[in-house]
Design a protein around this motif. Structure first.
Motif, mmCIF file in Angstrom:
data_model
loop_
_atom_site.group_PDB
_atom_site.id
_atom_site.type_symbol
_atom_site.label_atom_id
_atom_site.label_comp_id
_atom_site.label_asym_id
_atom_site.label_seq_id
_atom_site.Cartn_x
_atom_site.Cartn_y
_atom_site.Cartn_z
ATOM 1 N N ALA A 1 0.847 -1.197 0.000
ATOM 2 C CA ALA A 1 0.000 0.000 0.000
ATOM 3 C C ALA A 1 0.881 1.243 0.000
ATOM 4 C CB ALA A 1 -0.906 -0.010 1.221
ATOM 5 N N GLN A 2 1.981 1.163 0.754
ATOM 6 C CA GLN A 2 2.904 2.296 0.829
ATOM 7 C C GLN A 2 3.534 2.558 -0.537
ATOM 8 O OE1 GLN A 2 5.205 2.308 4.341
ATOM 9 N NE2 GLN A 2 6.877 3.486 3.499
ATOM 10 N N LYS A 3 3.906 1.487 -1.224
ATOM 11 C CA LYS A 3 4.584 1.641 -2.516
ATOM 12 C C LYS A 3 3.603 2.071 -3.613
ATOM 13 C CE LYS A 3 6.030 -1.909 -5.011
ATOM 14 N NZ LYS A 3 5.504 -1.506 -6.296
ATOM 15 N N VAL B 1 -9.244 4.363 2.906
ATOM 16 C CA VAL B 1 -7.985 4.803 3.513
ATOM 17 C C VAL B 1 -6.828 3.973 2.973
ATOM 18 C CG1 VAL B 1 -6.676 4.856 5.690
ATOM 19 C CG2 VAL B 1 -9.050 5.612 5.673
ATOM 20 N N VAL B 2 -5.722 4.632 2.672
ATOM 21 C CA VAL B 2 -4.472 3.928 2.353
ATOM 22 C C VAL B 2 -3.444 4.421 3.364
ATOM 23 C CG1 VAL B 2 -2.675 3.526 0.632
ATOM 24 C CG2 VAL B 2 -5.052 3.824 -0.109
ATOM 25 N N PHE B 3 -2.839 3.476 4.094
ATOM 26 C CA PHE B 3 -1.825 3.880 5.080
ATOM 27 C C PHE B 3 -0.602 2.981 4.920
ATOM 28 C CE2 PHE B 3 -2.292 0.398 8.147
ATOM 29 C CZ PHE B 3 -3.522 -0.130 7.773
ATOM 30 N N GLY B 4 0.530 3.449 5.465
ATOM 31 C CA GLY B 4 1.787 2.743 5.240
ATOM 32 C C GLY B 4 2.205 1.880 6.418
ATOM 33 N N THR B 5 3.492 1.535 6.427
ATOM 34 C CA THR B 5 3.991 0.627 7.459
ATOM 35 C C THR B 5 4.292 1.348 8.776
ATOM 36 O OG1 THR B 5 6.213 0.989 6.632
ATOM 37 C CG2 THR B 5 5.051 -0.901 5.764
ATOM 38 N N HIS B 6 4.334 2.680 8.735
ATOM 39 C CA HIS B 6 4.763 3.398 9.930
ATOM 40 C C HIS B 6 3.626 4.072 10.686
ATOM 41 C CE1 HIS B 6 8.874 2.666 8.957
ATOM 42 N NE2 HIS B 6 8.835 3.347 7.830
ATOM 43 N N ASN C 1 19.045 -5.824 6.677
ATOM 44 C CA ASN C 1 19.553 -6.603 5.548
ATOM 45 C C ASN C 1 19.016 -6.031 4.240
ATOM 46 O OD1 ASN C 1 21.046 -8.485 7.037
ATOM 47 N ND2 ASN C 1 19.158 -9.548 7.579
ATOM 48 N N THR C 2 19.536 -6.549 3.147
ATOM 49 C CA THR C 2 19.141 -6.009 1.841
ATOM 50 C C THR C 2 18.900 -7.149 0.854
ATOM 51 O OG1 THR C 2 21.476 -5.804 1.274
ATOM 52 C CG2 THR C 2 20.376 -3.806 2.089
ATOM 53 N N CYS C 3 18.113 -8.149 1.244
ATOM 54 C CA CYS C 3 17.851 -9.274 0.337
ATOM 55 C C CYS C 3 17.238 -8.717 -0.951
ATOM 56 C CB CYS C 3 16.899 -10.269 0.985
ATOM 57 S SG CYS C 3 17.541 -10.909 2.533
ATOM 58 N N THR C 4 17.735 -9.207 -2.076
ATOM 59 C CA THR C 4 17.383 -8.556 -3.342
ATOM 60 C C THR C 4 15.946 -8.812 -3.791
ATOM 61 O OG1 THR C 4 18.329 -10.425 -4.524
ATOM 62 C CG2 THR C 4 19.751 -8.511 -4.225
ATOM 63 N N PHE C 5 15.274 -9.798 -3.177
ATOM 64 C CA PHE C 5 13.887 -10.086 -3.572
ATOM 65 C C PHE C 5 12.878 -9.397 -2.660
ATOM 66 C CE2 PHE C 5 15.506 -13.443 -0.799
ATOM 67 C CZ PHE C 5 14.602 -13.379 0.237
ATOM 68 N N CYS C 6 13.357 -8.669 -1.652
ATOM 69 C CA CYS C 6 12.464 -8.238 -0.567
ATOM 70 C C CYS C 6 12.237 -6.728 -0.578
ATOM 71 C CB CYS C 6 13.068 -8.673 0.758
ATOM 72 S SG CYS C 6 12.076 -8.196 2.174
ATOM 73 N N ILE C 7 11.011 -6.346 -0.387
ATOM 74 C CA ILE C 7 10.630 -4.933 -0.422
ATOM 75 C C ILE C 7 10.729 -4.290 0.974
ATOM 76 C CG2 ILE C 7 8.139 -5.266 -0.006
ATOM 77 C CD1 ILE C 7 9.509 -3.031 -2.771
ATOM 78 N N VAL C 8 10.881 -5.148 1.998
ATOM 79 C CA VAL C 8 10.852 -4.632 3.376
ATOM 80 C C VAL C 8 11.879 -3.531 3.649
ATOM 81 C CG1 VAL C 8 11.361 -5.306 5.785
ATOM 82 C CG2 VAL C 8 9.694 -6.576 4.457
ATOM 83 N N PRO C 9 13.168 -3.720 3.280
ATOM 84 C CA PRO C 9 14.145 -2.699 3.672
ATOM 85 C C PRO C 9 13.801 -1.313 3.124
ATOM 86 C CG PRO C 9 15.259 -4.638 2.816
ATOM 87 C CD PRO C 9 13.795 -4.834 2.558
ATOM 88 N N PRO D 1 8.180 -5.491 -8.039
ATOM 89 C CA PRO D 1 8.715 -4.232 -8.564
ATOM 90 C C PRO D 1 9.311 -3.385 -7.442
ATOM 91 C CG PRO D 1 6.543 -4.664 -9.473
ATOM 92 C CD PRO D 1 6.777 -5.701 -8.412
ATOM 93 N N GLY D 2 10.437 -2.769 -7.750
ATOM 94 C CA GLY D 2 11.087 -1.928 -6.745
ATOM 95 C C GLY D 2 12.188 -2.647 -5.993
#
Ligand code: SF4
Length: 350
Positions: A10-12, A26-31, A84-92, A265-266
């Motif tokens: 939703a954030q992205k 409503v659209v809200f993010g992770t924070h 961490n910066t795993c290349t498949f993950c959008i979390v970081p 994506p991203g």
């Protein structure tokens, strides 16, 4: 009824959501989960979608008012974000760097849950075993497990998820030496190929992963070890996949979540034009990991709440997901009681 969409995606995709789904309120993010009631009220009042994304954490989610599904089991966040910066993950890119709650706050929440009737608590974080990095204590997670062992009335402690590269002996020792920490470990493998792990930017290698599994089984022979695996990561060859199958056979996982790689994506892995190749590998993975199985007797808490006549209740045994004996509640077997029950034939824990 109002509809709110929240979290990483939703954030992205904030603008896209409102454009494609104009009925979303409503659209809200992770924070900013804590802003949700205000945003819903504002959407109702203004009769228009409210989009609010914050770039950093306002309030630690666990400190928000909560309505829990079960009083017998609760989740307690100990950290959010990931370094961490795993290349498949959008979390970081969406959740930011790791933020740790202070041990005193975590333990206060655990005690409050137990006072309300919880028997079981799961400590939650993107990367639980780096807990303490923010306040400079590398042994903080093991200490936290031991501290949970001192909480009177708390019968079971679980955690999810640890990262293999940060898994240290002090955590294995804390698990083995703290009676209420369950002998269950969910540790994502993702791939058994060193080449693919490097491409995923996951800093452990096959040998290290298997050493951790061996170390856990040495201290806790009955431990049920579960995992996550991605197949078809861009560039994965048959040889890479064979390496994953080797780990699956050797590690004897109690269960695994297996995912076919899909482009997010991203993320860095979505950039190269190389497609992921799955080609029936998920089926081969399932066949390799099929458990031999044996029945065991476990003690598992009945879930609470009213139950239709004849319905069956389910709980988790010490070893986690695979130990889900169905149980019948009754006058002498109240909801929440730990009962002996025969586990269905499933994965061998050792
Ligand atoms: S450790 Fe987990 S949360 Fe962190 S980047 Fe890797 S997959 Fe994402």
């Amino acid at each position: 009824m109002q509809i709110a969409v929240g979290g990483c995606l939703a954030q992205k995709d904030r603008g896209e959501i409102v454009r494609r789904a104009p009925w979303v309120d409503v659209v809200f993010g992770t924070h900013n989960l804590g802003s949700l009631p205000v945003l819903l009220e504002r959407a109702r009042h203004n009769e228009s979608a409210q989009v609010e994304i914050l770039e950093s954490l306002e309030v630690f989610p666990s400190t928000l008012p909560t309505r829990r599904e079960s009083v017998y089991a609760g989740w307690v966040s100990i950290s959010v974000g990931c370094n961490n910066t795993c290349t498949f993950c959008i979390v970081p890119s969406l959740r930011g760097v790791e933020r740790d709650r202070r041990p005193g706050d975590v333990l206060a929440e655990v005690r409050a849950l137990v006072a309300e009737g919880a028997l079981e608590v799961t400590l939650l974080g993107q990367n639980v075993n780096t807990y303490g990095v923010e306040f400079g204590d590398r042994l903080a997670f093991g200490k936290l497990l031991r501290a949970c062992g001192e909480v009177e009335g708390l019968e079971r402690v679980r955690f999810t998820s640890p990262h293999p590269s940060s898994f240290t002996d002090d955590v294995v020792a804390a698990m083995a030496e703290t009676p209420n920490v369950m002998p269950s470990l969910h540790m994502p493998l993702q791939s058994g190929s060193d080449r693919v792990l490097r491409a995923m930017r996951r800093s452990y290698r096959q040998a290290r992963f298997l050493r951790i599994v061996e170390g856990v089984r040495e201290r806790m022979p009955d431990a049920a070890i579960t995992t996550d695996i991605i197949v078809g990561f861009p560039g994965e060859t048959e040889a890479d996949f064979a390496a994953t199958l080797d780990v699956v056979r050797e590690a004897r996982f109690a269960s695994a979540f297996t995912f076919q790689y899909s482009k997010r994506p991203g993320t860095p892995a979505a950039e190269p034009a190389r497609p992921g190749a799955e080609g029936g590998r998920a089926g081969a993975l399932r066949a390799a990991g099929r458990p031999a199985g044996r029945g065991v007797v476990v003690r598992a808490p009945c879930a609470g709440g009213p139950r239709p006549r004849g319905a069956r209740r389910r709980g988790r045994g010490p070893q986690g997901r695979r130990d889900r004996p169905a149980q019948r509640a009754g006058p002498r077997q109240p909801a929440g009681a730990l009962r002996r029950a025969r586990r269905r034939r499933g994965a061998p824990p050792g």
